[in-house]
Scaffold this motif. Structure first.
Motif, mmCIF file in Angstrom:
data_model
loop_
_atom_site.group_PDB
_atom_site.id
_atom_site.type_symbol
_atom_site.label_atom_id
_atom_site.label_comp_id
_atom_site.label_asym_id
_atom_site.label_seq_id
_atom_site.Cartn_x
_atom_site.Cartn_y
_atom_site.Cartn_z
ATOM 1 N N VAL A 1 0.711 -1.033 0.353
ATOM 2 C CA VAL A 1 0.161 0.179 -0.480
ATOM 3 C C VAL A 1 0.992 1.191 -0.049
ATOM 4 C CG1 VAL A 1 -2.124 1.322 1.029
ATOM 5 C CG2 VAL A 1 -2.304 -1.600 1.242
ATOM 6 N N SER A 2 0.050 2.182 -1.206
ATOM 7 C CA SER A 2 1.959 3.349 -0.975
ATOM 8 C C SER A 2 0.654 4.254 -0.843
ATOM 9 C CB SER A 2 2.422 3.420 -2.272
ATOM 10 O OG SER A 2 1.376 3.439 -3.411
ATOM 11 N N THR A 3 1.100 5.305 -0.464
ATOM 12 C CA THR A 3 0.395 7.142 -0.439
ATOM 13 C C THR A 3 0.303 7.658 -0.872
ATOM 14 O OG1 THR A 3 -0.228 6.637 1.922
ATOM 15 C CG2 THR A 3 -0.726 8.656 1.314
ATOM 16 N N LEU A 4 -0.697 8.737 -2.137
ATOM 17 C CA LEU A 4 -0.140 9.881 -2.774
ATOM 18 C C LEU A 4 0.740 10.757 -1.960
ATOM 19 C CD1 LEU A 4 -2.914 9.348 -5.414
ATOM 20 C CD2 LEU A 4 -0.746 8.066 -5.296
ATOM 21 N N ASP A 5 1.377 11.414 -2.641
ATOM 22 C CA ASP A 5 2.064 12.396 -2.063
ATOM 23 C C ASP A 5 1.408 13.604 -2.254
ATOM 24 O OD1 ASP A 5 4.562 11.013 -0.989
ATOM 25 O OD2 ASP A 5 5.502 11.293 -3.143
ATOM 26 N N VAL A 6 0.791 14.055 -3.726
ATOM 27 C CA VAL A 6 -0.160 14.548 -4.330
ATOM 28 C C VAL A 6 -1.648 13.892 -4.410
ATOM 29 C CG1 VAL A 6 -0.613 16.627 -5.947
ATOM 30 C CG2 VAL A 6 1.883 16.189 -5.321
ATOM 31 N N VAL A 7 -2.283 14.640 -3.871
ATOM 32 C CA VAL A 7 -3.715 14.023 -4.737
ATOM 33 C C VAL A 7 -4.194 14.369 -5.867
ATOM 34 C CG1 VAL A 7 -6.528 13.359 -3.785
ATOM 35 C CG2 VAL A 7 -3.883 13.867 -1.767
ATOM 36 N N TYR A 8 -4.433 13.304 -6.890
ATOM 37 C CA TYR A 8 -5.060 13.347 -8.258
ATOM 38 C C TYR A 8 -6.309 12.441 -8.157
ATOM 39 C CZ TYR A 8 -1.775 17.223 -9.242
ATOM 40 O OH TYR A 8 -1.218 18.160 -9.545
ATOM 41 N N SER A 9 -7.159 12.149 -7.868
ATOM 42 C CA SER A 9 -8.102 11.091 -8.489
ATOM 43 C C SER A 9 -8.039 9.954 -9.259
ATOM 44 C CB SER A 9 -9.821 11.994 -8.539
ATOM 45 O OG SER A 9 -9.789 12.809 -9.737
ATOM 46 N N ASP A 10 -7.517 10.452 -10.229
ATOM 47 C CA ASP A 10 -7.543 9.869 -11.888
ATOM 48 C C ASP A 10 -5.365 9.023 -11.762
ATOM 49 O OD1 ASP A 10 -4.836 11.695 -12.398
ATOM 50 O OD2 ASP A 10 -5.653 12.200 -14.647
ATOM 51 N N GLN A 11 -5.128 8.864 -9.959
ATOM 52 C CA GLN A 11 -3.878 8.112 -10.265
ATOM 53 C C GLN A 11 -3.703 6.913 -9.157
ATOM 54 O OE1 GLN A 11 -1.200 11.036 -8.319
ATOM 55 N NE2 GLN A 11 0.459 10.603 -10.056
ATOM 56 N N GLY A 12 -5.555 6.310 -8.878
ATOM 57 C CA GLY A 12 -5.964 4.649 -8.712
ATOM 58 C C GLY A 12 -6.053 4.951 -7.163
ATOM 59 N N ALA A 13 -6.549 6.180 -6.709
ATOM 60 C CA ALA A 13 -6.595 5.717 -5.118
ATOM 61 C C ALA A 13 -7.730 5.594 -4.941
ATOM 62 C CB ALA A 13 -6.265 7.310 -4.659
ATOM 63 N N ASP A 14 -7.899 5.030 -4.103
ATOM 64 C CA ASP A 14 -9.805 4.091 -3.654
ATOM 65 C C ASP A 14 -9.527 3.750 -1.787
ATOM 66 O OD1 ASP A 14 -8.222 1.903 -2.669
ATOM 67 O OD2 ASP A 14 -8.679 0.619 -3.319
ATOM 68 N N VAL A 15 -9.006 4.714 -1.240
ATOM 69 C CA VAL A 15 -9.536 5.238 -0.177
ATOM 70 C C VAL A 15 -9.033 6.284 0.635
ATOM 71 C CG1 VAL A 15 -9.281 4.539 2.265
ATOM 72 C CG2 VAL A 15 -9.439 2.595 0.438
ATOM 73 N N PHE A 16 -9.414 7.544 0.779
ATOM 74 C CA PHE A 16 -8.924 8.940 0.820
ATOM 75 C C PHE A 16 -9.290 9.111 2.650
ATOM 76 C CE2 PHE A 16 -9.627 9.007 -3.564
ATOM 77 C CZ PHE A 16 -8.816 9.731 -4.019
ATOM 78 N N PHE A 17 -7.994 9.793 3.001
ATOM 79 C CA PHE A 17 -7.722 10.725 4.630
ATOM 80 C C PHE A 17 -8.455 12.321 4.705
ATOM 81 C CE2 PHE A 17 -6.296 11.675 8.756
ATOM 82 C CZ PHE A 17 -7.217 11.749 9.259
ATOM 83 N N GLY A 18 -9.608 12.635 4.645
ATOM 84 C CA GLY A 18 -10.195 13.869 4.755
ATOM 85 C C GLY A 18 -9.800 14.562 6.141
ATOM 86 N N ASP A 19 -9.061 15.534 6.476
ATOM 87 C CA ASP A 19 -8.232 16.229 7.579
ATOM 88 C C ASP A 19 -8.541 17.226 7.702
ATOM 89 O OD1 ASP A 19 -6.421 16.825 9.726
ATOM 90 O OD2 ASP A 19 -5.509 17.960 8.484
ATOM 91 N N ALA A 20 -9.315 17.759 7.031
ATOM 92 C CA ALA A 20 -9.409 19.538 7.026
ATOM 93 C C ALA A 20 -11.813 19.434 6.431
ATOM 94 C CB ALA A 20 -9.251 20.560 6.318
ATOM 95 N N SER A 21 -12.643 19.242 6.935
ATOM 96 C CA SER A 21 -13.722 18.987 7.098
ATOM 97 C C SER A 21 -13.844 20.443 5.383
ATOM 98 C CB SER A 21 -14.937 19.732 7.894
ATOM 99 O OG SER A 21 -14.713 18.624 8.813
ATOM 100 N N ALA A 22 -13.779 21.628 5.223
ATOM 101 C CA ALA A 22 -14.326 22.331 4.525
ATOM 102 C C ALA A 22 -13.792 22.410 3.044
ATOM 103 C CB ALA A 22 -14.294 23.974 5.039
ATOM 104 N N ASP B 1 -12.408 19.131 2.379
ATOM 105 C CA ASP B 1 -12.660 17.855 2.020
ATOM 106 C C ASP B 1 -14.033 17.578 1.012
ATOM 107 O OD1 ASP B 1 -11.019 17.594 3.468
ATOM 108 O OD2 ASP B 1 -11.486 16.021 5.480
ATOM 109 N N SER B 2 -14.865 18.692 1.248
ATOM 110 C CA SER B 2 -16.493 18.159 1.152
ATOM 111 C C SER B 2 -16.356 17.920 -0.320
ATOM 112 C CB SER B 2 -17.259 19.551 1.108
ATOM 113 O OG SER B 2 -16.982 20.956 0.480
ATOM 114 N N GLY B 3 -15.667 18.831 -1.161
ATOM 115 C CA GLY B 3 -15.748 19.055 -2.877
ATOM 116 C C GLY B 3 -15.179 17.593 -3.372
ATOM 117 N N ALA B 4 -14.053 16.650 -2.410
ATOM 118 C CA ALA B 4 -13.640 15.872 -3.088
ATOM 119 C C ALA B 4 -14.843 14.457 -2.300
ATOM 120 C CB ALA B 4 -12.109 15.082 -1.883
ATOM 121 N N ARG B 5 -15.321 15.052 -1.331
ATOM 122 C CA ARG B 5 -15.972 13.843 -1.229
ATOM 123 C C ARG B 5 -17.398 14.192 -2.202
ATOM 124 N NH1 ARG B 5 -15.724 15.675 4.293
ATOM 125 N NH2 ARG B 5 -14.239 14.670 5.076
ATOM 126 N N GLN B 6 -17.779 14.829 -2.607
ATOM 127 C CA GLN B 6 -18.632 15.378 -3.964
ATOM 128 C C GLN B 6 -18.447 14.185 -5.227
ATOM 129 O OE1 GLN B 6 -20.235 18.755 -4.397
ATOM 130 N NE2 GLN B 6 -21.337 18.630 -6.501
#
Length: 223
Positions: A96-117, A119-124
């Motif tokens: 399991v590797s963690t992306l240094d920069v979050v891009y949804s097209d790099q294949g991540a399938d689990v995210f951890f959101g640290d700042a609610s405001a 995160d909301s757009g990412a969750r959408q």
């Protein structure tokens, strides 16, 4: 943003004990009278709580972190998340590797959101991707305030109990040790915990997750 105001008030009122919730680790040392304490969750353990679940739930072997400002605590959470996800993945027979920069097209399938405001757009976007695929296969680990049912992708959370942090602060005041230090909320003193898990987390995974949480509490995690 309140640090300077607290330090000024603490200098003007030397007989008053000041507690700064989510204050900087270096703030107490700046207090002229040594009467300021920062109350902080243990950032590494916060990351562990999320990272262990991510390591269990990822199928792609790639997870990601959604953060806001590059604060010391945010970096601590990221590093804890990254190491726990890798460790748990290894224990479960996967890399399991963690992306240094979050891009949804790099294949991540689990995210951890640290700042609610933030995160909301990412969750959408995650919800939209899941809807397009016809099933929930991309997940988010959130803050408790986000567990309102508006995003079906949320599978769990980490919980920081600020009331417990204040309680630890008051204990220090009562025993005369308060002032000039950082009080950390941890899994061991009850200020940190994992929140409820979604039904999207299979029962056997929930059982394994609880085992890893128990290891975090007794100090054997990653040992």
């Amino acid at each position: 943003q309140y640090t300077d105001a607290v330090l000024q008030a603490a200098e003007e009122f030397p007989d008053v004990a000041f507690a700064l919730l989510n204050g900087g680790e270096d703030t107490p040392a700046k207090a002229v009278n040594g009467n300021v304490t920062s109350l902080l969750p243990n950032a590494q353990q916060v990351g562990w709580i999320a990272g262990a679940l991510a390591g269990l739930m990822t199928k792609s072997g790639t997870v990601a972190f959604i953060g806001a400002m590059e604060l010391d605590t945010t970096l601590g959470k990221y590093n804890g998340f990254k190491e726990a996800a890798a460790y748990v993945g290894q224990q479960e027979g996967k890399t399991v590797s963690t992306l240094d920069v979050v891009y949804s097209d790099q294949g991540a399938d689990v995210f951890f959101g640290d700042a609610s405001a933030v995160d909301s757009g990412a969750r959408q976007a995650i919800d939209e991707a899941n809807a397009a695929s016809g099933s929930v296969s991309i997940y988010d680990i959130a803050q408790p305030s986000d567990l309102l049912g508006q995003n079906e992708c949320i599978i769990g959370s980490q919980v920081t109990d600020n009331a417990s942090l204040v309680g630890l602060c008051m204990e220090a005041v009562e025993d005369g040790s308060f002032g000039g230090e950082v009080i950390y909320g941890t899994l061991q003193n009850g200020a940190l915990s994992a929140g409820a898990l979604s039904d999207l987390v299979p029962a056997d995974v929930q059982e394994k997750y609880q085992g890893y949480l128990d290891q975090m509490v007794d100090g054997s995690f990653m040992q």
